[in-house]
Structure formats: structure tokens, C-alpha cells
Design an enzyme around this catalytic site. Sequence first.
Site, PDB file in Angstrom:
ATOM      1  N   ARG A 119      19.796 -33.035  -9.802  1.00 28.40           N
ATOM      2  CA  ARG A 119      20.501 -32.244 -10.806  1.00 28.40           C
ATOM      3  C   ARG A 119      20.127 -32.774 -12.183  1.00 28.40           C
ATOM      4  O   ARG A 119      20.071 -33.998 -12.392  1.00 28.40           O
ATOM      5  CB  ARG A 119      22.017 -32.348 -10.623  1.00 28.40           C
ATOM      6  N   GLU A 149      19.777 -24.820 -17.591  1.00 31.56           N
ATOM      7  CA  GLU A 149      18.753 -24.012 -16.919  1.00 31.56           C
ATOM      8  C   GLU A 149      18.993 -22.532 -17.215  1.00 31.56           C
ATOM      9  O   GLU A 149      20.132 -22.094 -17.139  1.00 31.56           O
ATOM     10  CB  GLU A 149      18.794 -24.271 -15.412  1.00 31.56           C
ATOM     11  N   HIS A 208      13.330 -25.269 -10.995  1.00 31.58           N
ATOM     12  CA  HIS A 208      14.344 -25.471  -9.945  1.00 31.58           C
ATOM     13  C   HIS A 208      13.961 -24.756  -8.640  1.00 31.58           C
ATOM     14  O   HIS A 208      14.637 -23.816  -8.217  1.00 31.58           O
ATOM     15  CB  HIS A 208      15.732 -25.011 -10.430  1.00 31.58           C
TER      16      HIS A 208
HETATM   17  C1  GLV Z   1      19.765 -26.626  -5.017  1.00 27.07           C
HETATM   18  O1  GLV Z   1      19.628 -27.253  -6.007  1.00 27.07           O
HETATM   19  C2  GLV Z   1      20.929 -26.627  -4.184  1.00 27.07           C
HETATM   20  O2  GLV Z   1      21.920 -27.309  -4.490  1.00 27.07           O
HETATM   21  O3  GLV Z   1      20.893 -25.916  -3.176  1.00 27.07           O
END
Ligand code: GLV
Length: 343
Positions: A249, A278, A298
Amino acid sequence: MPPRRHQHQQQPPRVYVTRKLPGDALQTLAKSCQVTLNSRPEPPTRKELLKNVRGKDAILCMLSDRIDAQVMDAAGPSLKIISSYSTGFEHIDVAEATRRGIYVTYTSDILAEATADLTFALLLACARNVVQGDRMVREGRWKVGWTPDLLLGQQVHGSTIGIIGLGRIGTAVARRAGGFGMRILYYSRNRNEKAEAETGATYSDLDGLLAQSDFVSIHTSMNDASRHMINRSSLRKMKKTAYLINTARGAIVDERDLALALEEGWIAGAGLDVFEKEPLPKASPLVRMEKNVVLLPHIGSASRQTREKMAQAAVKSILDVLVVGGGRGEPEPAFCVNQIRRR
Ligand code: GLV
């Protein structure tokens, strides 16, 4: 407040889904539920979210949707389950949901192997200048053919990886690191002796890990204790030749401190799949750092197979509660984050 009683449903249960999902899981859901889907590629706005959850029995949300008391109020007393298509669930007010007798589910560690793959993609891309090399070839800047010192990088084999958080993803990263002949250190709140035995990882305190690692890779969950765990002082402890890899994160790293560390050469570079905000704003100083920073949008879990499995899991949790459990929430859904006491 006592947990609510769930009434037997005459109408098909109603579900709001905040994004289209890969695979056919939503078709399965639509066989027994009335599905309202945000079919646009963007997340619903806050206003749309509050409007669309009204009267729903379930919300199938993403990590980009903030699900708090206001959303639960907007949904009203029919809401029985919030199923998140993600491993992290810090975007949901779990305590509030529990207080209201609403299940919160996630997709557990289905994404562990895919995320570990992407972690290694970033690590290798940083170490061996993969993105820089690609740009050089495409942009016609590869002028001299094979050259003894072109894009010299950092050797991966024989180097030390420091894994922060040795859960399922961290362990999957450690297994890959073993295949690359790396020395493996890890730091975690609790020791994971099973993973140590499996991967040969050695426990270290955080400072020791930062000081010794050539690659520091973050795999801890986001919470108050991990927020800005990597900051000015921790970046100062890393080797000047080391790389920071983050597929967990964004907010675990203080991004302003990281930009400073990269600008001033406290560390060699970074591979980042996650950011404090983001999408990453174009004005971020990280965007200008083309030589030593690799940026991804991501996509840690974004293999087709993993994302389809995650969709099936998110849907199954909803069906467990609304269809198998007849709205009464028994049996408890798989991958449940909270404990709901039924009467
Ligand atoms: C991705 O970052 C998730 O938490 O699935």
C-alpha cells in the site's frame, strides 16, 4: 446495538456492484440476485455510491470505494454483507459494520502468487534497467550496438532481499528469492517459523534489515502502525545502492520522504506499484525520475487467472449469506473479516 434479525427474502436479494469484474462471476451472481452494476470504467462518485446502495442486501466493492457509516446508512437496514474485491480492507469501516451486524468479506490471499510475481518483475526491472533499456531501443538512442558498460545494473543473484511482512505474499516472494540465490532477511511483527523453515528466511529487526538489504520489499498490511513506516529516518538507514520495492500500500511509505531520498541519492532506486494517492498525480516528483524509478498502476494481482478467482470468491461470499444462508447469514461466509453474532 443488538445484531439485526434478517427476514426471509421473497424478492431476489439486491446487490450493488461498483465495477465490472473479469470472468463470469457476475453472471453467476445475476442468476440468483438482482444486480445493479456500475458499468463505467471509473469508480462510482461518492454521490452515485450513496444513491445506488439504497435498499441493497449486499455491496460488492473495490479498494477504491470508501465504505463507511454514511454508506451503511444510505444502504439502510437491508444491508447484510459488504464483499470487497481485494485483499486489503482498510477502505471499509469494519468496526461500524460489525456493530450493525453486517458481514465484511475480502478475497483473502488468493492474490499472493500473482503479487509475488509482480514484485519480482519490479525488482528485476529496477536492478537491470529493463524499462530504461526498452525506452532506449524504441527511441533510437541505442547507437553503438553491444557495449561493455551499457546500462550496468545491480546483480540479483547473491544479493540480499529484506522482506517486510512475511505473510502469504511475503512468503511467496521469499520462495522466488530462493530461486534467484538471494540471501533472505525478513521483519514482521510476529516471527513466522513455518515460513522460515520453508524459505530459509532469517528474522531481523527492522533497522538491521534496512541496513543489510540490497532490495527492501514491502508486504505488510496497511494500518495505523504501518502508515509511513518507511520514512526519512528508515530511508537513511538503507544502503546507497539499495532499491525499495512496494507492492503493498502506498501509504506505508512517506512518498515525500522517498522522493527526497531518491533525488538526493540516499538509495539507488524504487519500484512502485502503489501510491499514497491513486492514480499517481502527474505532478508527483516520482514521475520525473525516469532513470531510477519504475512505476506501475497498481497491478500486483492483475493476472487474468487471479482476478477471475478473486471475482468468484467475492461473489461466493455474497451468495453464502444471501442465498445459501437465506439472508440469515448462516453459515458464515468464507473469507469473513469480522464476527457477527446471530440470534
Ligand atoms: C490489492 O491491492 C488488493 O488489496 O487486493
